[in-house]
Design an enzyme around this catalytic site. Sequence first.
Site, PDB file in Angstrom:
ATOM      1  CG  ASP A  20      36.349  -9.125  -2.101  1.00  0.00           C
ATOM      2  OD1 ASP A  20      35.908  -8.831  -0.922  1.00  0.00           O
ATOM      3  OD2 ASP A  20      36.045  -8.566  -3.275  1.00  0.00           O
ATOM      4  CG  HIS A 127      23.477  -3.264  -7.302  1.00  0.00           C
ATOM      5  ND1 HIS A 127      22.800  -2.305  -6.411  1.00  0.00           N
ATOM      6  CD2 HIS A 127      23.589  -4.179  -6.432  1.00  0.00           C
ATOM      7  CE1 HIS A 127      22.238  -2.805  -5.191  1.00  0.00           C
ATOM      8  NE2 HIS A 127      22.630  -3.919  -5.300  1.00  0.00           N
ATOM      9  CG  ASP A 164      18.313  -7.117  -4.158  1.00  0.00           C
ATOM     10  OD1 ASP A 164      18.705  -8.148  -4.702  1.00  0.00           O
ATOM     11  OD2 ASP A 164      18.883  -6.445  -3.226  1.00  0.00           O
ATOM     12  CG  HIS A 166      21.660  -4.604  -1.512  1.00  0.00           C
ATOM     13  ND1 HIS A 166      21.535  -6.053  -1.453  1.00  0.00           N
ATOM     14  CD2 HIS A 166      22.513  -4.484  -0.536  1.00  0.00           C
ATOM     15  CE1 HIS A 166      22.493  -6.704  -0.747  1.00  0.00           C
ATOM     16  NE2 HIS A 166      22.846  -5.652  -0.023  1.00  0.00           N
ATOM     17  CE1 TYR A 297      24.258 -12.576  -3.217  1.00  0.00           C
ATOM     18  CE2 TYR A 297      22.858 -11.105  -1.839  1.00  0.00           C
ATOM     19  CZ  TYR A 297      23.375 -11.240  -3.075  1.00  0.00           C
ATOM     20  OH  TYR A 297      23.417 -10.358  -4.135  1.00  0.00           O
TER      21      TYR A 297
HETATM   22  N1  Q9C Z   1      27.761  -5.786   4.225  1.00  0.00           N
HETATM   23  C1  Q9C Z   1      23.115  -7.862  -4.640  1.00  0.00           C
HETATM   24  O1  Q9C Z   1      22.320  -8.217  -3.973  1.00  0.00           O
HETATM   25  N2  Q9C Z   1      28.259  -5.436  -0.050  1.00  0.00           N
HETATM   26  N3  Q9C Z   1      24.385  -7.026  -4.836  1.00  0.00           N
HETATM   27  C2  Q9C Z   1      27.604  -4.850   0.545  1.00  0.00           C
HETATM   28  C3  Q9C Z   1      27.311  -4.523   3.247  1.00  0.00           C
HETATM   29  C4  Q9C Z   1      27.711  -5.395  -1.627  1.00  0.00           C
HETATM   30  C5  Q9C Z   1      24.445  -6.650  -3.306  1.00  0.00           C
HETATM   31  C6  Q9C Z   1      28.301  -4.980   2.044  1.00  0.00           C
HETATM   32  C7  Q9C Z   1      26.357  -6.055  -1.900  1.00  0.00           C
HETATM   33  C8  Q9C Z   1      26.027  -6.217  -3.132  1.00  0.00           C
HETATM   34  C9  Q9C Z   1      22.551  -8.071  -6.111  1.00  0.00           C
HETATM   35 ZN    ZN Z   2      20.784  -7.419  -2.927  1.00  0.00          ZN
END
Ligand code: Q9C
Ligand code: ZN
Length: 666
Positions: A20, A127, A164, A166, A297
């Site tokens: 994935d 989230h 963060d 997001h 990441y």
């Molecule tokens: N490229 C946290 O950082 N995918 N969650 C997004 C866009 C989900 C991130 C795809 C990213 C979740 C905790």
């Molecule tokens: Zn994030």
Amino acid sequence: MGTALVYHEDMTATRLLWDDPECEIERPERLTAALDRLRQRGLEQRCLRLSAREASKEELGLVHRKTQVLGEEELQALSRQFDAIYFHPSTFHCARLAAGAGLQLVDAVLTGTVQNGLALVRPPGHHSQRAAANGFCVFNNVAIAAAHAKQKHGLHRILIVDWDVHHGQGIQYLFEDDPSVLYFSWHRYEHGRFWPFLRESDADAVGRGQGLGFTVNLPWNQVGMGNADYMAAFLHLLLPLAFEFDPELVLVSAGFDSVIGDPEGQMQATPECFAHLTQLLQVLAGGRVCAMLEGGYHLESLAESVCMTVQTLLGDPAPPLSGPMVPCQSALESIQSARAAQAPYWKSLQLQDATPVPTSPSTHSPEGRPPPLLPGGPMCKAAAPAPAPAPSSFLDQPCLCPAPSVRTTVALTAPDTTLVLPPDVIQQEGSALREETEAWARPHKSLAREEALTALGKLLYLLDGMLDGQVNSGIAATPASAAAATLDVAIQRGLSHGAQRLLCVALGQLDRPPDLAHDGRTLWLNIGGKEAAALSMFHVSTPLPVMTGGFLSCILGLVLPLAYGFQPDLVLVALGPGHGLQGPHAALLSAMLRGLAGGRVLALLEEDSTPQLAGILARVLHGEAPPSLGPSSMASPEDVQALMYLRGQLEPQWKMLQVGAFTPQK
Ligand code: Q9C
Ligand code: ZN
């Protein structure tokens, strides 16, 4: 009082078992990379290590509807029911440890075992919603910690800062009608074209019902946001509201996908920026800051940024920020629209009706004074800020400044036995050589007296220790009658012994030394002058604000934007005759100036200052949290007018001032 690091190795167990591409970035190495780097830097060893425990069903129930443990065969099917989620046989155990780690951290801070801390956890949390896992998050660790702090510790005001990249929509949904939790999030948004693609991530989502104004969203509509953009967001949006809110506890959703190099965020801010963000939050809530890992990441960026955060929680000064401190247009638009959306709910963003916007400086620039001189580029080449580093250059060089062997020194004329100091703050015995001291004193009549000479000798010795890198910060005292001359000598000595750019914050009646060169190497800022005046972009004077609200606006909207734009390598803060500052105000100013020059700050006091004032400043320069100011009053019309006038004069040259205190709505 110490920093906790909460961790359990079991949290490295959960991982993706199938293909994935969206989920593969959330992997166990995130934790091991961060922890290895903390060990390498000797930071882990300086923390109180706490082994994470699982949160109980009841504790999870504070936020989540129901939790169940599933068989392995159901995991992949279950994963498909949610957006950007994978489950592993160990996921529930890990997620309960992650939530439990946050609870332990909050308990350790609120019982006074430690001052602050970091929970290094996965899966992340922000989230996650009442009955839905989302975006790699299973339980909402920070939300559970906030609910627990309210229920078990009886807190009434909790600030959640979500840095963060997001939007932590899970936290927003859980507290959107709750005025006891102020939730701030900045996030990559791109006008709604970035995950999680929610209308309610925009700046106009401000909470509901009783919670109106307690949700603060700052959507970034472009990638590439850097240090100047993040600092501007804190100075001009988050911190004014945070001081007005006066939290009892600060929780940080500490995701590091907002750092340069991260594939999700695509931002440009460097790891050192997170030392500054942490330090700015430490002036709130008596320094009770609990950070919990969310995203991040890029393993190198993540590890480095975690180190910056922990190092700052431990009280070390933040490494100076590099690159031009000029926020981009898109960031300014985002900050301005968030300020506009929040203005109805926050006094600190409001312009009082009674205050006319001055079109000419009639009340602040008496006749006969030359018109403000604002040269476009008098900055000498040597003093020009360093060019922005190439995007990946930060990865090649260690970001730690060599730590001075002594962090803070107190150089009072007579060592004071009533001073309450941390054990490793040194009371300085030494003085500069008599001959040398006399040579520096000779041009100044007020330095002829024996007492003034003695004080000057001690100050010069301290300053040399700071310039040589043996001492990081310090306080020195001088007889009131010699304050201006002593400050003059300190400036000249600093400039001739290695300081490239010197910031001088002079409180009270202290005039700019007459022979100070106009070469851009000194930024002179007088707070407590007779009127607001910008005689050049490097010579600024403003009256002492009369109210706490005005004082905060002055620091956040003027002093720090100028200071961060100037990027000094030495800071002098002088409490001169009639400075009128109360201890907590002086402590806050000093604590915040510590973000500059790698914390190389020398505070100059008057000899008859109380030992309490000397003690509080020494502790703050050493890295302790300043006391809370309590609920802040509004800025007075005079405070507002002085600030607006100076902003109008200085904004073309000092770009960090943009969208700051009291922008009239266009
Ligand atoms: N490229 C946290 O950082 N995918 N969650 C997004 C866009 C989900 C991130 C795809 C990213 C979740 C905790
Ligand atoms: Zn994030």
